[in-house]
Design a protein around this motif. Structure first.
Motif, mmCIF file in Angstrom:
data_model
loop_
_atom_site.group_PDB
_atom_site.id
_atom_site.type_symbol
_atom_site.label_atom_id
_atom_site.label_comp_id
_atom_site.label_asym_id
_atom_site.label_seq_id
_atom_site.Cartn_x
_atom_site.Cartn_y
_atom_site.Cartn_z
ATOM 1 N N PRO A 43 29.203 -58.477 29.189
ATOM 2 C CA PRO A 43 30.653 -58.665 29.265
ATOM 3 C C PRO A 43 31.392 -57.454 28.680
ATOM 4 O O PRO A 43 30.917 -56.827 27.742
ATOM 5 C CB PRO A 43 30.907 -59.917 28.422
ATOM 6 N N GLU B 175 35.854 -63.920 37.064
ATOM 7 C CA GLU B 175 36.104 -63.439 35.713
ATOM 8 C C GLU B 175 37.031 -64.378 34.931
ATOM 9 O O GLU B 175 38.039 -64.852 35.453
ATOM 10 C CB GLU B 175 36.730 -62.060 35.798
ATOM 11 N N THR C 243 38.868 -64.244 31.093
ATOM 12 C CA THR C 243 39.059 -63.436 29.883
ATOM 13 C C THR C 243 39.407 -64.337 28.706
ATOM 14 O O THR C 243 40.216 -65.258 28.840
ATOM 15 C CB THR C 243 40.180 -62.395 30.099
ATOM 16 N N LYS D 269 35.785 -60.188 28.409
ATOM 17 C CA LYS D 269 35.848 -60.571 29.825
ATOM 18 C C LYS D 269 34.501 -61.153 30.231
ATOM 19 O O LYS D 269 33.487 -60.451 30.221
ATOM 20 C CB LYS D 269 36.130 -59.336 30.686
ATOM 21 N N ARG E 276 31.949 -62.852 32.884
ATOM 22 C CA ARG E 276 31.539 -63.190 34.247
ATOM 23 C C ARG E 276 30.399 -64.207 34.167
ATOM 24 O O ARG E 276 30.096 -64.727 33.100
ATOM 25 C CB ARG E 276 31.153 -61.927 35.008
#
Ligand SMILES: [Fe+2]
Lengths: 331, 172
Positions: free
Chosen positions: A194, B84, B86, B122, B124
């Protein structure tokens, strides 16, 4: 603990057999020996034989897990039950037929004493090139007479993160450089970490990691390891291929969340071994294993499984006293 | 090219299994699918999909920008989707005034709390972030995504087991 049993204190490691080259072992009045294909267990009034590959995979998990939660059935007859400090070793105690005719047999040990003899057994009975943690297609054969050892494999430490994998000072990420290449069946798993932006001073708190990449690099199967911790709530994800070697009879509810691919679970009654259900789990499926069952999983394609445990030491007693249900949620 | 395809789910693409009973009640397994739960939830609902005494796993539908939350203990967020999400973090000036430090679970805060920016992560698919005690956090997701929260049951936890769980046996 359910009933009081005396603690056994007799342990013996006998010299290597002239024919097979393997040592034999004694814990209490249980005797263990192995030959080219089998592990043989005997106790006053009974004996039992388990194929060596299956026995070694089960013994390895029992050792690595420190007897784990509740009962670890190596097969429908032989196993251990953890009382956290003390441990029962049994033959037939979780088998309806043995119980019905009173042929079940149990002895109790200090956990560290039995662990010591189990560790010596797993070391002596593992040959060079064979890794009991590995899926069968990824390692050598368990069979044959004594031929070297693989102590590097059988003394692996189980991962237990204190807060979360990847935090400064906690369990590190896995990489090619640290000796954890991506498994062949997870070659398509994205390895990107990330994106993290940290303001100065918050390096210990602003943190994230790629759990799926971490699991794709696991070198062991069916070996849940703690990756994130909220008090007693332990996320213990693991990579699974072939079968869970043991039938795990937990002493509390245990949750599974299938993260990738597919596992089918064989569910049997914890006390009797009677078949109760099959549970087919696909990516995103989440289910509770009740506290009164035993489960064994089968995974053809290597898969990622989140095992979720509540590590509270109070739970087994609450369940035994009937103060906590066998099922986590009633609806 | 890999010989093997790893199958993940997504909020708009999942295939569920189920309990095939031999001599059992499927309800005993509290079986649901986290993508299905998120797909049927309103944005930012935190629906319990796992519960073990006080501890829960919540499935959250991330979509848009969430409110700010805080918690008197650590929590963790795991993005289950290939979209994604955040996580923004603030170090609270006075966490005690916002959330009782003896309380459990995530608490929704009114407005933007006073604090210093700590940074962001962030996430994923398959990425996990720490939601540290003493901070406030919020999520931003441009497209709907399923996020799992490892936490303790709290005021934001929604229980709708009968709606989400399998209650009749699946046929083999
Ligand atoms: Fe288990």
């Amino acid at each position: 603990m359910p009933d009081s049993l005396p603690l056994q204190s007799e342990f013996k490691v006998n010299p290597a057999d002239n024919q097979t080259g393997y040592k034999s072992f004694q814990a209490g009045s249980f005797q263990f020996s192995r030959d080219e294909y089998f592990a043989h267990i005997s106790w006053p009034g009974g004996q039992h034989t388990i194929p060596a590959d299956s026995f070694m995979r089960s013994l390895m998990r029992d050792v690595a897990w420190g007897f784990f939660y509740g009962t670890v059935n190596f097969d429908p007859v032989f196993g251990t039950t953890n009382y956290y400090g003390e441990v029962d070793m049994f033959a037939g105690a979780t088998n309806e037929a043995y119980k019905a005719v009173g042929r079940d047999y149990t002895e109790r040990f200090k956990a560290e004493d039995l662990m010591q003899i189990f560790k010596e057994m797993v070391s002596d009975w593992t040959n060079e090139g064979y890794d009991p943690f590995a899926a069968p297609m990824e390692t050598g054969q368990a069979w044959g007479v004594k031929n070297g050892d693989n102590d590097e494999a059988v003394t692996r430490q189980r991962v237990t993160a204190k807060r979360m994998v990847g935090l400064p000072g906690d369990t590190p990420l896995r990489s090619d450089e640290s000796g954890y290449p991506v498994n062949r069946m997870f070659a398509d798993v994205d390895q990107g970490e990330p994106e993290v932006h940290v303001e100065p001073g918050f390096e210990n708190e602003v943190s994230g990691y790629n759990l799926f990449a971490y699991l794709s690099r696991s070198d062991v199967t069916w070996n849940p390891s703690v990756c994130s911790v909220v008090q007693e709530s332990l996320f213990c994800p693991t990579s699974e291929e072939f079968t869970l070697p043991v039938e795990h009879g937990n002493d509390r509810c245990e949750w599974f969340c299938q993260l990738s691919d597919e596992i089918i679970w064989d569910i049997k009654d914890g006390n009797t071994g009677r078949n109760r259900a099959k549970v087919l789990m696909r990516a995103g499926d989440i289910a509770c294993m009740p506290a009164d069952i035993r489960h064994q999983g089968f995974s053809n394609k290597r898969s990622m499984l989140l095992v979720w445990e509540n590590g509270s030491p109070k739970i087994p007693e609450l369940i035994r006293e009937g103060k906590a249900p066998n099922v986590a949620v009633k609806f | 090219m890999s010989q093997y395809e790893t199958v993940f789910g997504a909020i708009d693409d999942f295939k569920t299994g189920g309990v095939i009973a031999i001599d059992d009640d499927p309800k005993n397994y509290v079986f649901s699918n986290v993508y299905e739960v998120a797909a049927k939830s309103a944005p930012w609902e935190r629906v319990a999909v796992g519960k073990n005494f006080e501890y829960v796993i919540e499935a959250m539908r991330a979509e848009g920008t969430s409110a700010w939350y805080s918690c008197a203990h650590d929590e963790f967020a795991l993005n289950m989707d290939d979209r994604e999400v955040t996580v923004e973090l603030l170090k609270l000036d006075d966490p005690d005034s916002l959330v009782d430090q003896e309380s459990e679970g995530g608490h929704k805060l009114a407005g933007e709390p006073a604090g210093r920016k700590m940074g962001w992560v962030k996430l994923r698919r398959g990425h996990m972030a720490l939601l540290p005690v003493g901070s406030a956090y919020r999520f931003v997701a441009e497209a709907p995504a399923c996020v799992l929260i490892q936490t303790i049951q709290g005021p934001e936890t929604i229980e709708r087991w009968a709606d989400i769980c399998q209650s009749v046996p699946m046929s083999a």
